[in-house]
Write a protein that holds these residues in place. Sequence first.
Motif, short mmCIF file in Angstrom:
data_model
loop_
_atom_site.label_atom_id
_atom_site.label_comp_id
_atom_site.label_asym_id
_atom_site.label_seq_id
_atom_site.Cartn_x
_atom_site.Cartn_y
_atom_site.Cartn_z
N MET A 61 0.84 -1.20 0.00
CA MET A 61 0.00 0.00 0.00
C MET A 61 0.87 1.25 0.00
O MET A 61 1.93 1.28 0.62
CB MET A 61 -0.93 0.00 1.23
CG MET A 61 -1.85 1.22 1.30
SD MET A 61 -3.01 1.17 2.68
CE MET A 61 -4.23 0.03 2.04
N LYS A 76 -4.38 7.16 -0.08
CA LYS A 76 -4.16 5.77 0.32
C LYS A 76 -4.47 4.91 -0.88
O LYS A 76 -5.63 4.83 -1.31
CB LYS A 76 -5.04 5.39 1.51
CG LYS A 76 -4.60 6.01 2.82
CD LYS A 76 -5.44 5.49 3.98
CE LYS A 76 -4.98 6.11 5.29
NZ LYS A 76 -5.81 5.63 6.44
N CYS A 77 -3.45 4.28 -1.45
CA CYS A 77 -3.62 3.50 -2.67
C CYS A 77 -3.28 2.04 -2.39
O CYS A 77 -2.18 1.74 -1.91
CB CYS A 77 -2.71 4.05 -3.77
SG CYS A 77 -2.95 5.80 -4.11
N LYS A 78 -4.21 1.15 -2.72
CA LYS A 78 -4.00 -0.28 -2.54
C LYS A 78 -3.51 -0.92 -3.83
O LYS A 78 -3.72 -0.39 -4.93
CB LYS A 78 -5.31 -0.94 -2.12
CG LYS A 78 -5.85 -0.46 -0.79
CD LYS A 78 -7.17 -1.16 -0.48
CE LYS A 78 -7.77 -0.66 0.83
NZ LYS A 78 -9.08 -1.30 1.11
N HIS A 89 1.00 5.15 1.11
CA HIS A 89 0.39 6.17 1.98
C HIS A 89 1.06 7.51 1.70
O HIS A 89 2.29 7.63 1.80
CB HIS A 89 0.60 5.83 3.46
CG HIS A 89 -0.11 4.60 3.91
ND1 HIS A 89 -1.36 4.63 4.49
CD2 HIS A 89 0.25 3.30 3.87
CE1 HIS A 89 -1.72 3.40 4.79
NE2 HIS A 89 -0.77 2.57 4.42
#
Length: 289
Positions: A1, A23-25, A3
């Motif tokens: 992930m 916030k990228c998954k 942040h």
Amino acid sequence: MLHVENLTKLFTPQSGCQNVSLKCKKGEIHGILGRNGSGKTTLFRCVLGLIPYDEGEVRLVSSLPEIRQFGYLPEERSVISDLRVFEMIEFFASLKQMSQTEIRDERDYWLHKLECKHLMYKRLRECSKGNQQKVQLICSLIHRPDVLILDEPLTGLDVSNVRLFKQIISDYAHSDKIVLLSSHQYEEIEPLCDNLTVLNDSKVIMQGKLSDIKRSHPTKTVSISEDAHMIYALQKGVIDIRQEGNTTKYICKAESDAINIAMLALRCRDGRTIKVESLTLKDLVGEQR
């Protein structure tokens, strides 16, 4: 992930980016949108560590060596025109400390994937702008980074190459990677993006899942072809009218207003196309400015 927390880098009070959080998954494509000068490129360069930021934090959970964690396609074309295609690809791959075997295998894979293997021995100055863009894309992802950052990747591409780039970007994200993407071509990237952040004058003005943003937005549109005289302009709830070719798009305050206009148009349809829909990404971004 990935942040990004309260990232701030200011050149002037309205130039740069202020308090941007993301916030990228893995598996997601996150669109970073906004007009020129809104802070998109500054944000990308801070995330990449190319320029120092004033405040905030960038954290990436990754098992890759630090030098391979990010890939970057800049907005400005930056090919080395005297190099042959394979030389430029191999040069950038070597900067990521890839072995010769890795470089050869990945080079051949991506040249084939981007339909440009026949260009391998051509000098970059002999390649079209679209093909130069393909080579730059290969250079940005040949080391298979966990985060791929693409700044206006579709600019200057023809229709077939736009389609190819979109497929490559989608496939790459779905291979458990993160893609950050900026573009002025909202209609092209709308189907790609899972999440979206819109910047204006360095600040975040809209953020979230595109589907949630659309669902929560009361404004709807009715598109009616062959309506040059805009005969529904005075109907209740119409707040804006836009003409696109032979189609008139009525921006309505509420869904009920849009449906009412569509029902009126259906009574004398005469082969015209009538469509009720949520605001497009382009419309949504425009409304927030």
